[in-house]
Design a protein around this motif. Structure first.
Motif, short mmCIF file in Angstrom:
data_model
loop_
_atom_site.label_atom_id
_atom_site.label_comp_id
_atom_site.label_asym_id
_atom_site.label_seq_id
_atom_site.Cartn_x
_atom_site.Cartn_y
_atom_site.Cartn_z
N MET A 1 6.89 -4.89 -11.17
CA MET A 1 6.06 -3.73 -11.08
C MET A 1 4.58 -4.08 -11.21
SD MET A 1 7.69 -0.67 -11.28
CE MET A 1 9.36 -0.35 -11.09
N ALA A 2 4.30 -5.05 -11.97
CA ALA A 2 2.90 -5.46 -12.10
C ALA A 2 2.41 -5.98 -10.75
CB ALA A 2 2.77 -6.54 -13.18
N ASP A 3 3.39 -6.55 -10.03
CA ASP A 3 3.04 -7.05 -8.71
C ASP A 3 2.64 -5.92 -7.77
OD1 ASP A 3 2.67 -9.08 -6.92
OD2 ASP A 3 4.71 -8.98 -6.14
N ASN A 4 3.37 -4.77 -7.88
CA ASN A 4 3.03 -3.61 -7.06
C ASN A 4 1.68 -3.04 -7.44
OD1 ASN A 4 5.27 -3.71 -5.52
ND2 ASN A 4 6.45 -2.22 -6.69
N GLY A 5 1.35 -2.99 -8.68
CA GLY A 5 0.06 -2.46 -9.15
C GLY A 5 -1.08 -3.32 -8.68
N ALA A 6 -0.87 -4.62 -8.73
CA ALA A 6 -1.93 -5.52 -8.26
C ALA A 6 -2.11 -5.38 -6.75
CB ALA A 6 -1.57 -6.97 -8.62
N HIS A 7 -1.02 -5.12 -6.08
CA HIS A 7 -1.07 -4.95 -4.63
C HIS A 7 -1.82 -3.67 -4.26
CE1 HIS A 7 0.05 -5.43 -0.48
NE2 HIS A 7 0.70 -4.26 -0.46
N LEU A 8 -1.69 -2.61 -5.08
CA LEU A 8 -2.36 -1.35 -4.81
C LEU A 8 -3.86 -1.46 -5.05
CD1 LEU A 8 0.16 1.21 -6.31
CD2 LEU A 8 -0.27 0.73 -3.90
N THR A 9 -4.27 -2.26 -5.99
CA THR A 9 -5.70 -2.36 -6.29
C THR A 9 -6.42 -3.28 -5.30
OG1 THR A 9 -5.26 -4.16 -7.83
CG2 THR A 9 -5.42 -1.92 -8.73
N GLU A 10 -5.71 -4.17 -4.63
CA GLU A 10 -6.35 -5.02 -3.63
C GLU A 10 -6.70 -4.19 -2.38
OE1 GLU A 10 -4.02 -8.36 -2.54
OE2 GLU A 10 -3.83 -9.06 -4.60
N GLU A 11 -7.86 -4.50 -1.80
CA GLU A 11 -8.28 -3.76 -0.61
C GLU A 11 -7.72 -4.43 0.65
OE1 GLU A 11 -12.42 -3.15 -0.19
OE2 GLU A 11 -12.66 -2.47 -2.24
N ASP A 12 -7.51 -3.61 1.65
CA ASP A 12 -7.06 -4.12 2.95
C ASP A 12 -8.26 -4.79 3.62
OD1 ASP A 12 -5.54 -4.60 5.16
OD2 ASP A 12 -5.81 -2.59 6.02
N PRO A 13 -8.16 -6.05 4.06
CA PRO A 13 -9.32 -6.72 4.65
C PRO A 13 -9.82 -6.01 5.91
CG PRO A 13 -7.48 -8.26 4.37
CD PRO A 13 -7.01 -6.92 3.94
N ALA A 14 -8.95 -5.46 6.73
CA ALA A 14 -9.37 -4.77 7.95
C ALA A 14 -10.15 -3.51 7.60
CB ALA A 14 -8.17 -4.43 8.81
N ALA A 15 -9.68 -2.76 6.60
CA ALA A 15 -10.37 -1.53 6.19
C ALA A 15 -11.74 -1.87 5.62
CB ALA A 15 -9.53 -0.76 5.19
N ALA A 16 -11.82 -2.96 4.85
CA ALA A 16 -13.10 -3.36 4.28
C ALA A 16 -14.08 -3.76 5.38
CB ALA A 16 -12.89 -4.53 3.30
N PHE A 17 -13.60 -4.47 6.39
CA PHE A 17 -14.45 -4.88 7.51
C PHE A 17 -14.97 -3.67 8.27
CE2 PHE A 17 -14.89 -6.05 12.01
CZ PHE A 17 -15.88 -7.00 11.89
N LEU A 18 -14.09 -2.69 8.55
CA LEU A 18 -14.50 -1.49 9.26
C LEU A 18 -15.52 -0.70 8.46
CD1 LEU A 18 -11.14 -0.28 10.82
CD2 LEU A 18 -13.09 -1.25 12.00
N ALA A 19 -15.34 -0.60 7.15
CA ALA A 19 -16.29 0.13 6.30
C ALA A 19 -17.64 -0.57 6.32
CB ALA A 19 -15.74 0.22 4.87
N GLN A 20 -17.63 -1.90 6.28
CA GLN A 20 -18.88 -2.67 6.32
C GLN A 20 -19.60 -2.44 7.66
OE1 GLN A 20 -18.32 -6.87 5.99
NE2 GLN A 20 -20.51 -7.33 6.07
N GLN A 21 -18.85 -2.45 8.77
CA GLN A 21 -19.45 -2.24 10.09
C GLN A 21 -20.04 -0.84 10.21
OE1 GLN A 21 -19.91 -4.44 12.57
NE2 GLN A 21 -19.11 -5.99 11.18
N GLU A 22 -19.34 0.18 9.67
CA GLU A 22 -19.85 1.54 9.72
C GLU A 22 -21.14 1.68 8.93
OE1 GLU A 22 -16.73 4.14 8.47
OE2 GLU A 22 -15.54 3.79 10.26
N SER A 23 -21.21 1.03 7.78
CA SER A 23 -22.43 1.13 6.98
C SER A 23 -23.58 0.40 7.66
CB SER A 23 -22.19 0.56 5.57
OG SER A 23 -21.92 -0.83 5.65
N GLU A 24 -23.30 -0.72 8.34
CA GLU A 24 -24.36 -1.42 9.07
C GLU A 24 -24.86 -0.59 10.25
OE1 GLU A 24 -23.05 -5.29 10.20
OE2 GLU A 24 -22.87 -5.98 8.13
N ILE A 25 -23.94 0.05 10.95
CA ILE A 25 -24.33 0.90 12.08
C ILE A 25 -25.16 2.07 11.60
CG2 ILE A 25 -23.44 2.48 13.85
CD1 ILE A 25 -21.12 0.51 14.22
N ALA A 26 -24.76 2.67 10.47
CA ALA A 26 -25.54 3.79 9.92
C ALA A 26 -26.92 3.30 9.51
CB ALA A 26 -24.81 4.40 8.73
#
Length: 197
Positions: A1-26
């Motif tokens: 279960m600790a493994d699942n909790g750690a997995h939930l707190t980690e960010e998805d690399p694709a989502a992080a990249f898209l968020a970074q690109q949106e902020s740069e475009i803005a």
């Protein structure tokens, strides 16, 4: 279960990249290239307006609010409308195109008519040429037969009649350009006093 909790707190690399690109475009839209200036004030984030204490600048100049549309698509549409041809020019082009098409069709019709006329004239010329050739052949055959009939009729004493037929002894009716008076006089003297062998 600790493994699942750690997995939930980690960010998805694709989502992080898209968020970074949106902020740069803005950031690019709002930092001086003029794209953000054309958009409405409701699109500007409150945190970004707090950073500016003086009016916004575009390419180093103070940005004044324009009288034109505030939507970038509307601005592009307005420029397209301005770039369109005037109604009179468009009508002239249409009339010119119709006129040229009419001239093209008329010239094609005239060319076809000329071709037909030339074809008919060429056929007529060939017919006339063939008729003329047949007449010449008939005349040549008749004159050849007459000449052969005269040459076959060699009878003694008729030589001078043949010479008289072949030579014109009348100087007034002669249409030759050369002077044949001496030849005529020689032939007459020979007729009167033949050579004795």
């Amino acid at each position: 279960m600790a493994d699942n909790g750690a997995h939930l707190t980690e960010e998805d690399p694709a989502a992080a990249f898209l968020a970074q690109q949106e902020s740069e475009i803005a950031g690019i839209e709002n930092d001086g290239e003029g794209f953000g200036a054309l958009e409405g004030a409701d699109d500007v984030q409150p945190s970004q307006t707090a950073n500016y204490e003086e009016p916004a600048t575009v390419n180093g100049d103070l940005f004044q609010e324009s009288n034109g549309p505030t939507d970038s698509y509307a601005a592009i549409a307005q420029v397209d409308i301005q770039r369109q041809e005037p109604e009179s020019l468009r009508k002239w082009k249409e009339e010119q195109k119709a006129r040229l098409e009419a001239l093209d069709s008329a010239s094609k019709a005239a060319e076809a008519e000329w071709r037909e006329k030339a074809k008919k004239e060429l056929e007529d010329w060939h017919v006339h040429q063939n008729e003329q050739m047949e007449k010449n052949k008939a005349n040549n055959r008749a004159s050849e037969e007459a000449f052969l009939a005269e040459t076959d009729g060699d009878s003694p004493g008729s030589e001078w009649e043949r010479v008289a037929r072949l030579c014109d002894f009348n100087p007034k009716t002669s249409k030759q350009a050369k002077d044949v008076s001496r030849m005529r006089s020689v032939l007459i003297s020979l007729k009167q006093t033949p050579l004795v062998r």
